[in-house]
Design a protein around this motif. Structure first.
Motif, mmCIF file in Angstrom:
data_model
loop_
_atom_site.group_PDB
_atom_site.id
_atom_site.type_symbol
_atom_site.label_atom_id
_atom_site.label_comp_id
_atom_site.label_asym_id
_atom_site.label_seq_id
_atom_site.Cartn_x
_atom_site.Cartn_y
_atom_site.Cartn_z
ATOM 1 N N PHE A 52 0.815 -1.216 0.000
ATOM 2 C CA PHE A 52 0.000 0.000 0.000
ATOM 3 C C PHE A 52 0.853 1.272 0.000
ATOM 4 O O PHE A 52 0.311 2.368 -0.152
ATOM 5 C CB PHE A 52 -0.905 0.021 1.239
ATOM 6 N N MET A 53 2.143 1.119 0.197
ATOM 7 C CA MET A 53 3.007 2.284 0.390
ATOM 8 C C MET A 53 3.585 2.740 -0.951
ATOM 9 O O MET A 53 4.671 2.333 -1.349
ATOM 10 C CB MET A 53 4.113 1.965 1.403
ATOM 11 N N GLY A 54 2.824 3.594 -1.646
ATOM 12 C CA GLY A 54 3.236 4.102 -2.940
ATOM 13 C C GLY A 54 4.262 5.223 -2.820
ATOM 14 O O GLY A 54 4.798 5.492 -1.723
ATOM 15 N N PRO A 55 4.574 5.910 -3.914
ATOM 16 C CA PRO A 55 5.592 6.967 -3.906
ATOM 17 C C PRO A 55 5.328 8.066 -2.893
ATOM 18 O O PRO A 55 6.272 8.696 -2.396
ATOM 19 C CB PRO A 55 5.538 7.512 -5.343
ATOM 20 N N GLU A 56 4.048 8.286 -2.576
ATOM 21 C CA GLU A 56 3.723 9.366 -1.644
ATOM 22 C C GLU A 56 4.248 9.104 -0.236
ATOM 23 O O GLU A 56 4.330 10.027 0.584
ATOM 24 C CB GLU A 56 2.202 9.586 -1.600
ATOM 25 N N TYR A 57 4.614 7.867 0.071
ATOM 26 C CA TYR A 57 5.184 7.546 1.376
ATOM 27 C C TYR A 57 6.679 7.870 1.447
ATOM 28 O O TYR A 57 7.247 7.944 2.535
ATOM 29 C CB TYR A 57 4.961 6.071 1.708
ATOM 30 N N GLY A 58 7.328 8.010 0.289
ATOM 31 C CA GLY A 58 8.737 8.379 0.246
ATOM 32 C C GLY A 58 9.686 7.317 0.776
ATOM 33 O O GLY A 58 10.742 7.652 1.340
ATOM 34 N N ILE A 59 9.343 6.032 0.622
ATOM 35 C CA ILE A 59 10.183 4.937 1.128
ATOM 36 C C ILE A 59 10.610 4.069 -0.056
ATOM 37 O O ILE A 59 9.766 3.569 -0.794
ATOM 38 C CB ILE A 59 9.432 4.088 2.166
ATOM 39 N N ASP A 60 11.933 3.904 -0.239
ATOM 40 C CA ASP A 60 12.433 3.119 -1.367
ATOM 41 C C ASP A 60 12.367 1.629 -1.051
ATOM 42 O O ASP A 60 12.067 1.228 0.076
ATOM 43 C CB ASP A 60 13.861 3.545 -1.738
ATOM 44 N N PRO A 61 12.634 0.748 -2.059
ATOM 45 C CA PRO A 61 12.565 -0.700 -1.808
ATOM 46 C C PRO A 61 13.449 -1.163 -0.659
ATOM 47 O O PRO A 61 13.051 -2.037 0.127
ATOM 48 C CB PRO A 61 13.011 -1.305 -3.146
ATOM 49 N N ALA A 62 14.663 -0.617 -0.532
ATOM 50 C CA ALA A 62 15.548 -1.020 0.566
ATOM 51 C C ALA A 62 14.909 -0.693 1.913
ATOM 52 O O ALA A 62 15.002 -1.476 2.868
ATOM 53 C CB ALA A 62 16.906 -0.332 0.426
ATOM 54 N N GLY A 63 14.262 0.463 1.997
ATOM 55 C CA GLY A 63 13.587 0.843 3.234
ATOM 56 C C GLY A 63 12.433 -0.084 3.557
ATOM 57 O O GLY A 63 12.184 -0.420 4.721
ATOM 58 N N LYS A 64 11.716 -0.538 2.534
ATOM 59 C CA LYS A 64 10.609 -1.463 2.753
ATOM 60 C C LYS A 64 11.120 -2.832 3.200
ATOM 61 O O LYS A 64 10.531 -3.469 4.081
ATOM 62 C CB LYS A 64 9.765 -1.586 1.484
ATOM 63 N N ALA A 392 19.354 -10.346 2.890
ATOM 64 C CA ALA A 392 20.050 -10.740 1.659
ATOM 65 C C ALA A 392 19.389 -10.111 0.438
ATOM 66 O O ALA A 392 20.067 -9.625 -0.473
ATOM 67 C CB ALA A 392 20.073 -12.263 1.536
ATOM 68 N N PHE A 393 18.070 -10.113 0.404
ATOM 69 C CA PHE A 393 17.359 -9.462 -0.700
ATOM 70 C C PHE A 393 17.651 -7.967 -0.720
ATOM 71 O O PHE A 393 17.883 -7.378 -1.787
ATOM 72 C CB PHE A 393 15.848 -9.682 -0.563
ATOM 73 N N ARG A 394 17.632 -7.344 0.460
ATOM 74 C CA ARG A 394 17.892 -5.905 0.533
ATOM 75 C C ARG A 394 19.268 -5.582 -0.050
ATOM 76 O O ARG A 394 19.410 -4.655 -0.865
ATOM 77 C CB ARG A 394 17.810 -5.439 1.986
ATOM 78 N N GLN A 395 20.287 -6.351 0.349
ATOM 79 C CA GLN A 395 21.632 -6.115 -0.139
ATOM 80 C C GLN A 395 21.742 -6.401 -1.635
ATOM 81 O O GLN A 395 22.388 -5.654 -2.387
ATOM 82 C CB GLN A 395 22.621 -6.998 0.627
ATOM 83 N N SER A 396 21.105 -7.466 -2.085
ATOM 84 C CA SER A 396 21.171 -7.845 -3.492
ATOM 85 C C SER A 396 20.543 -6.780 -4.381
ATOM 86 O O SER A 396 21.099 -6.401 -5.420
ATOM 87 C CB SER A 396 20.478 -9.193 -3.706
ATOM 88 N N PHE A 397 19.392 -6.269 -3.978
ATOM 89 C CA PHE A 397 18.720 -5.236 -4.782
ATOM 90 C C PHE A 397 19.479 -3.919 -4.738
ATOM 91 O O PHE A 397 19.520 -3.182 -5.726
ATOM 92 C CB PHE A 397 17.273 -5.061 -4.320
#
Length: 443
Positions: A52-64, A392-397
């Motif tokens: 549910f956290m689209g661009p308006e939340y300002g959180i990138d994939p690593a943050g998620k 591991a996913f966070r680091q890989s991405f």
């Protein structure tokens, strides 16, 4: 109802089991499943919230990925105290408390889930949802005490599988909300769970029991910590349950980040794997009861390595259909392995009790003591595997924009699990008494 304690409990006595024990044990099992189910849903809540956290939340994939990692970490850590809480407070009493406590993270998420909330607040609320992961440890310890050794594979597999289904169910609820109202209404998902949490606590109060013979045993806990099999099984459980929970948290984010799926497209796919993995977990327990937990666990890890190879190929070629096929197979196999590894734990400690010269109820009682103490630690360490997968996913991405490097690391770990399972529990280099002392017997 506060005095609902059973003073005597001997499930290994076939007459007791037939006339009274089985009926009581099964009733407690069903409501334990319900509590664990809701606990898993709340623990994995942020695998849905991040969709549910689209661009308006300002959180990138690593943050998620960090948000879901936080929930995974807390869920792993609280499993240790939750394991010992059953003996301290009673299985029924602790189930009531642990269910009611789920209102805290659910209401907190309901309050903060909107654009403009600080990232630190989201991290704190994600950490609160981790308490749902503790329900698994207390539930499994409780049910382990209710059932005889010959039925533990089935009972623990069903208990865990019914709990694990909480993962795809919360994801299905998220899919329904996104599909009907769009990705701007996350609070509806949370609103669905508030009355369900209350219902779970009420059912535990009305229909569950405490077992007076179940007591905390510091000596058993220390002995389990010192036993090498506790740590070997922890590694194997990282490979099975750690994979299940880690993939369950990360799957939707991987689809969005690597394959460009929209929130609706991701949500429509994420629940299938966890659902199949949950449903098949009791099958893993049944197969382990019949053929031996070590054999089923070894076959599962070999198949998981093959499925991971398929996922690596699909990740490198950006083939979504092949990726989904391999990933779904991984979920199914983690479910089988979950059931078979939990069958192994009581079998190992019962075998070691027999090797010490005990027999009958004395051996069964010692096996229950040590396996109950070991289960909490094994469950906690296994859940940390989910944290490792998300990190591991966070680091890989972050490094390459894909999850391929992470999958290579998972493949290497499954190789370690294959080697351990064969070398410790299936290889037969020693005479029978020595094998039993080391846990080499049929487990």
């Amino acid at each position: 109802m506060a005095g609902r304690w059973i003073e005597t409990w001997d499930p290994e006595d076939e007459t007791f089991w037939r006339e009274k024990g089985e009926r009581v044990a099964r009733r407690n099992l069903w409501f334990s499943v319900l509590s664990e189910h809701i606990g898993f849903s709340i623990w994995t809540l942020w695998s849905v919230m991040v969709l549910f956290m689209g661009p308006e939340y300002g959180i990138d994939p690593a943050g998620k990925f960090f948000l879901i990692s936080t929930a995974t970490l807390v869920g792993a850590l609280v499993r240790v105290p939750y394991t010992f809480a059953v003996a301290r407070f009673g299985g029924r009493n602790w189930t009531i408390f642990s269910a009611v406590s789920l209102l805290v993270p659910t209401l907190a998420a309901f309050w903060v889930m909107e654009p403009g909330t600080s990232y630190g607040t989201f991290v704190a609320v994600a950490a609160l949802t981790g308490i749902g992961g503790g329900n698994f440890a207390s539930s499994m310890t409780n049910i382990n005490a209710f059932f005889p050794l010959r039925q533990k594979g089935w009972a623990l597999g069903l208990n865990a599988g019914g709990g694990n289904i909480g993962v795809p169910v919360v994801q299905l609820v998220g899919l329904l909300v996104i599909g009907t109202l769009g990705a701007s209404h996350p609070r509806i998902v949370l609103g669905v769970y508030i009355p369900l949490i209350v219902l779970t606590a009420v059912c535990a109060a009305l229909y569950m029991d405490n077992l007076r013979p179940v007591k905390n045993d510091t000596g058993a806990a220390l002995e389990a910590v010192r036993d090498p099999h506790t740590w070997i099984m922890s590694v194997l459980y990282i490979g099975t349950f750690g994979s299940f929970i880690g993939y369950s948290f990360a799957f939707g984010l991987v689809l969005q980040t690597q394959f460009g799926r929209t929130p609706l497209q991701a949500a429509s796919l994420t629940f299938v794997g966890p659902l199949l993995g949950s449903l098949i977990r009791p099958v893993g327990g049944r197969l382990a009861d019949r053929y031996g937990g070590a054999r089923i666990t070894l076959a599962t890890f070999v198949a998981m390595a093959a499925a991971t190879g398929v996922v690596i190929h699909a990740s490198g070629t950006a083939s979504l259909p092949v990726f989904l096929t391999g990933f779904t197979a991984l979920f199914v196999l983690t479910g089988l392995g979950n059931g078979s590894t939990y069958k192994m734990i009581p079998g190992i400690f019962h075998t070691k009790a027999l090797a010490l010269g005990l027999d009958g109820e004395a051996a069964a009682a010692r096996g229950r003591r040590l396996s109950g103490a070991a289960m909490g630690l094994i469950g906690a360490v296994g859940a940390l595997g989910g944290l490792a997968i998300n990190l591991a996913f966070r680091q890989s991405f972050q490094a390459s924009g894909t999850g391929t490097a992470a999958f290579w690391s998972f493949l290497a770990f499954y190789g370690v699990c294959i080697t351990l399972t064969w070398a410790v529990y299936l290889r037969r280099p020693a005479p029978v008494p020595a094998r039993a002392q080391l846990g080499y017997a049929e487990v």
